[in-house]
Design a protein around this motif. Structure first.
Motif, PDB file in Angstrom:
ATOM      1  N   VAL A  51       0.840  -1.195   0.000  1.00 52.22           N
ATOM      2  CA  VAL A  51       0.000   0.000   0.000  1.00 52.22           C
ATOM      3  C   VAL A  51       0.879   1.250   0.000  1.00 52.22           C
ATOM      4  O   VAL A  51       0.647   2.183  -0.779  1.00 52.22           O
ATOM      5  CB  VAL A  51      -0.956  -0.013   1.209  1.00 52.22           C
ATOM      6  CG1 VAL A  51      -1.701   1.314   1.331  1.00 52.22           C
ATOM      7  CG2 VAL A  51      -1.940  -1.173   1.099  1.00 52.22           C
ATOM      8  N   GLN A  52       1.895   1.256   0.839  1.00 54.15           N
ATOM      9  CA  GLN A  52       2.809   2.403   0.894  1.00 54.15           C
ATOM     10  C   GLN A  52       3.494   2.626  -0.446  1.00 54.15           C
ATOM     11  O   GLN A  52       3.636   3.764  -0.889  1.00 54.15           O
ATOM     12  CB  GLN A  52       3.868   2.181   1.972  1.00 54.15           C
ATOM     13  CG  GLN A  52       3.364   2.362   3.375  1.00 54.15           C
ATOM     14  CD  GLN A  52       4.453   2.074   4.381  1.00 54.15           C
ATOM     15  OE1 GLN A  52       4.503   0.991   4.949  1.00 54.15           O
ATOM     16  NE2 GLN A  52       5.328   3.033   4.580  1.00 54.15           N
ATOM     17  N   ARG A  53       3.919   1.546  -1.093  1.00 46.00           N
ATOM     18  CA  ARG A  53       4.578   1.682  -2.393  1.00 46.00           C
ATOM     19  C   ARG A  53       3.624   2.316  -3.406  1.00 46.00           C
ATOM     20  O   ARG A  53       4.008   3.172  -4.195  1.00 46.00           O
ATOM     21  CB  ARG A  53       5.074   0.319  -2.877  1.00 46.00           C
ATOM     22  CG  ARG A  53       5.927   0.397  -4.116  1.00 46.00           C
ATOM     23  CD  ARG A  53       6.669  -0.898  -4.432  1.00 46.00           C
ATOM     24  NE  ARG A  53       5.800  -2.052  -4.548  1.00 46.00           N
ATOM     25  CZ  ARG A  53       5.830  -3.120  -3.730  1.00 46.00           C
ATOM     26  NH1 ARG A  53       6.699  -3.176  -2.747  1.00 46.00           N
ATOM     27  NH2 ARG A  53       5.012  -4.125  -3.908  1.00 46.00           N
ATOM     28  N   GLY A  54       2.363   1.913  -3.384  1.00 42.89           N
ATOM     29  CA  GLY A  54       1.383   2.509  -4.287  1.00 42.89           C
ATOM     30  C   GLY A  54       1.210   3.993  -4.032  1.00 42.89           C
ATOM     31  O   GLY A  54       1.203   4.804  -4.964  1.00 42.89           O
ATOM     32  N   ILE A  55       1.079   4.366  -2.767  1.00 40.03           N
ATOM     33  CA  ILE A  55       0.935   5.787  -2.416  1.00 40.03           C
ATOM     34  C   ILE A  55       2.191   6.553  -2.806  1.00 40.03           C
ATOM     35  O   ILE A  55       2.110   7.652  -3.376  1.00 40.03           O
ATOM     36  CB  ILE A  55       0.640   5.948  -0.912  1.00 40.03           C
ATOM     37  CG1 ILE A  55      -0.699   5.304  -0.557  1.00 40.03           C
ATOM     38  CG2 ILE A  55       0.647   7.425  -0.516  1.00 40.03           C
ATOM     39  CD1 ILE A  55      -0.924   5.133   0.926  1.00 40.03           C
ATOM     40  N   ASP A  56       3.353   5.991  -2.512  1.00 44.27           N
ATOM     41  CA  ASP A  56       4.611   6.668  -2.841  1.00 44.27           C
ATOM     42  C   ASP A  56       4.765   6.873  -4.345  1.00 44.27           C
ATOM     43  O   ASP A  56       5.315   7.893  -4.788  1.00 44.27           O
ATOM     44  CB  ASP A  56       5.797   5.890  -2.267  1.00 44.27           C
ATOM     45  CG  ASP A  56       5.842   5.931  -0.742  1.00 44.27           C
ATOM     46  OD1 ASP A  56       5.167   6.800  -0.148  1.00 44.27           O
ATOM     47  OD2 ASP A  56       6.545   5.085  -0.153  1.00 44.27           O
ATOM     48  N   ASN A  57       4.283   5.920  -5.146  1.00 46.96           N
ATOM     49  CA  ASN A  57       4.333   6.088  -6.601  1.00 46.96           C
ATOM     50  C   ASN A  57       3.435   7.229  -7.064  1.00 46.96           C
ATOM     51  O   ASN A  57       3.792   7.994  -7.968  1.00 46.96           O
ATOM     52  CB  ASN A  57       3.950   4.791  -7.314  1.00 46.96           C
ATOM     53  CG  ASN A  57       5.075   3.784  -7.316  1.00 46.96           C
ATOM     54  OD1 ASN A  57       6.243   4.144  -7.346  1.00 46.96           O
ATOM     55  ND2 ASN A  57       4.725   2.509  -7.270  1.00 46.96           N
ATOM     56  N   VAL A  58       2.270   7.373  -6.438  1.00 54.77           N
ATOM     57  CA  VAL A  58       1.395   8.495  -6.767  1.00 54.77           C
ATOM     58  C   VAL A  58       2.083   9.815  -6.404  1.00 54.77           C
ATOM     59  O   VAL A  58       2.080  10.769  -7.181  1.00 54.77           O
ATOM     60  CB  VAL A  58       0.035   8.370  -6.047  1.00 54.77           C
ATOM     61  CG1 VAL A  58      -0.794   9.633  -6.239  1.00 54.77           C
ATOM     62  CG2 VAL A  58      -0.722   7.148  -6.527  1.00 54.77           C
ATOM     63  N   LEU A  59       2.692   9.856  -5.224  1.00 53.73           N
ATOM     64  CA  LEU A  59       3.392  11.072  -4.793  1.00 53.73           C
ATOM     65  C   LEU A  59       4.567  11.396  -5.714  1.00 53.73           C
ATOM     66  O   LEU A  59       4.833  12.570  -5.994  1.00 53.73           O
ATOM     67  CB  LEU A  59       3.852  10.940  -3.344  1.00 53.73           C
ATOM     68  CG  LEU A  59       2.719  10.830  -2.307  1.00 53.73           C
ATOM     69  CD1 LEU A  59       3.290  10.585  -0.919  1.00 53.73           C
ATOM     70  CD2 LEU A  59       1.825  12.046  -2.344  1.00 53.73           C
ATOM     71  N   ALA A  60       5.251  10.372  -6.206  1.00 52.25           N
ATOM     72  CA  ALA A  60       6.352  10.598  -7.158  1.00 52.25           C
ATOM     73  C   ALA A  60       5.812  11.189  -8.455  1.00 52.25           C
ATOM     74  O   ALA A  60       6.428  12.081  -9.048  1.00 52.25           O
ATOM     75  CB  ALA A  60       7.097   9.294  -7.423  1.00 52.25           C
ATOM     76  N   GLY A  61       4.662  10.716  -8.901  1.00 52.17           N
ATOM     77  CA  GLY A  61       4.035  11.285 -10.089  1.00 52.17           C
ATOM     78  C   GLY A  61       3.645  12.733  -9.875  1.00 52.17           C
ATOM     79  O   GLY A  61       3.788  13.574 -10.765  1.00 52.17           O
ATOM     80  N   MET A  62       3.169  13.035  -8.671  1.00 49.61           N
ATOM     81  CA  MET A  62       2.821  14.419  -8.342  1.00 49.61           C
ATOM     82  C   MET A  62       4.057  15.309  -8.360  1.00 49.61           C
ATOM     83  O   MET A  62       3.974  16.470  -8.766  1.00 49.61           O
ATOM     84  CB  MET A  62       2.166  14.488  -6.960  1.00 49.61           C
ATOM     85  CG  MET A  62       0.773  13.915  -6.904  1.00 49.61           C
ATOM     86  SD  MET A  62      -0.407  14.844  -7.890  1.00 49.61           S
ATOM     87  CE  MET A  62      -0.248  16.454  -7.156  1.00 49.61           C
ATOM     88  N   ALA A  63       5.175  14.783  -7.921  1.00 45.48           N
ATOM     89  CA  ALA A  63       6.413  15.571  -7.942  1.00 45.48           C
ATOM     90  C   ALA A  63       6.836  15.861  -9.384  1.00 45.48           C
ATOM     91  O   ALA A  63       7.349  16.937  -9.682  1.00 45.48           O
ATOM     92  CB  ALA A  63       7.516  14.827  -7.200  1.00 45.48           C
ATOM     93  N   ARG A  64       6.584  14.899 -10.268  1.00 42.22           N
ATOM     94  CA  ARG A  64       6.958  15.084 -11.672  1.00 42.22           C
ATOM     95  C   ARG A  64       5.978  16.005 -12.400  1.00 42.22           C
ATOM     96  O   ARG A  64       6.359  16.743 -13.311  1.00 42.22           O
ATOM     97  CB  ARG A  64       7.012  13.731 -12.364  1.00 42.22           C
ATOM     98  CG  ARG A  64       7.466  13.829 -13.789  1.00 42.22           C
ATOM     99  CD  ARG A  64       7.731  12.496 -14.399  1.00 42.22           C
ATOM    100  NE  ARG A  64       8.136  12.668 -15.777  1.00 42.22           N
ATOM    101  CZ  ARG A  64       8.396  11.685 -16.588  1.00 42.22           C
ATOM    102  NH1 ARG A  64       8.330  10.449 -16.167  1.00 42.22           N
ATOM    103  NH2 ARG A  64       8.750  11.924 -17.826  1.00 42.22           N
ATOM    104  N   TYR A  65       4.703  15.938 -12.031  1.00 36.86           N
ATOM    105  CA  TYR A  65       3.664  16.740 -12.674  1.00 36.86           C
ATOM    106  C   TYR A  65       2.888  17.521 -11.617  1.00 36.86           C
ATOM    107  O   TYR A  65       1.731  17.208 -11.310  1.00 36.86           O
ATOM    108  CB  TYR A  65       2.708  15.845 -13.471  1.00 36.86           C
ATOM    109  CG  TYR A  65       3.392  15.041 -14.541  1.00 36.86           C
ATOM    110  CD1 TYR A  65       3.853  15.659 -15.694  1.00 36.86           C
ATOM    111  CD2 TYR A  65       3.606  13.671 -14.392  1.00 36.86           C
ATOM    112  CE1 TYR A  65       4.490  14.943 -16.681  1.00 36.86           C
ATOM    113  CE2 TYR A  65       4.246  12.939 -15.373  1.00 36.86           C
ATOM    114  CZ  TYR A  65       4.692  13.573 -16.512  1.00 36.86           C
ATOM    115  OH  TYR A  65       5.335  12.854 -17.480  1.00 36.86           O
ATOM    116  N   PRO A  66       3.478  18.575 -11.060  1.00 30.43           N
ATOM    117  CA  PRO A  66       2.801  19.324  -9.997  1.00 30.43           C
ATOM    118  C   PRO A  66       1.502  19.999 -10.443  1.00 30.43           C
ATOM    119  O   PRO A  66       0.688  20.370  -9.602  1.00 30.43           O
ATOM    120  CB  PRO A  66       3.839  20.359  -9.557  1.00 30.43           C
ATOM    121  CG  PRO A  66       4.937  20.313 -10.542  1.00 30.43           C
ATOM    122  CD  PRO A  66       4.819  19.059 -11.331  1.00 30.43           C
ATOM    123  N   ALA A  67       1.284  20.119 -11.740  1.00 29.88           N
ATOM    124  CA  ALA A  67       0.044  20.743 -12.217  1.00 29.88           C
ATOM    125  C   ALA A  67      -1.186  19.948 -11.774  1.00 29.88           C
ATOM    126  O   ALA A  67      -2.278  20.507 -11.680  1.00 29.88           O
ATOM    127  CB  ALA A  67       0.058  20.859 -13.737  1.00 29.88           C
TER     128      ALA A  67
END
Length: 120
Positions: A51-67
């Motif tokens: 579950v943490q890995r899934g959330i962390d992947n979403v957060l990594a995507g947010m860091a790449r696409y802050p829009a």
């Protein structure tokens, strides 16, 4: 990278940048289409690292696409009360909402299944 699929089963991949994401969100809002993404993770419990890995992947995507900003949120549906506390602590200061929900152990869908993904 974004994957595009058409109604004619054509799939293409192309690199995008944050500006293109921002433009797409504005365009969707102007045309009355949704511009919100809720990512839901369901688990019986016991797989907190996954579950943490899934959330962390979403957060990594947010860091790449802050829009994406406030257009994305994460929900976790679990039967494990301890995981709720851990997730609330770990992601209390996340840049997007990360909300765990506790599903009672005896939950049944209207069709008497145990499909927790149908709980919300």
């Amino acid at each position: 990278m974004v994957v595009k699929a058409s109604a004619h089963k054509h799939v293409s991949r192309e690199d995008i940048d944050d500006r293109q994401v921002a433009n797409a969100l504005v365009s969707a809002e102007r045309s009355g289409n949704t511009h919100r993404f809720i990512i839901q993770i369901t688990t019986k419990g016991g797989a907190l690292a996954v579950v943490q890995r899934g959330i962390d992947n979403v957060l990594a995507g947010m860091a790449r696409y802050p829009a994406f900003g406030s257009a994305i949120s994460v929900e976790i549906v679990t039967e494990d009360l301890d995981e709720i506390a851990v997730l609330n602590t770990l992601y209390s200061s996340a840049p997007i909402p990360v909300t765990p929900y506790l599903l009672p152990n005896d939950y049944r869908t209207p069709r008497v299944t145990r499909a927790s993904r149908l709980a919300r």
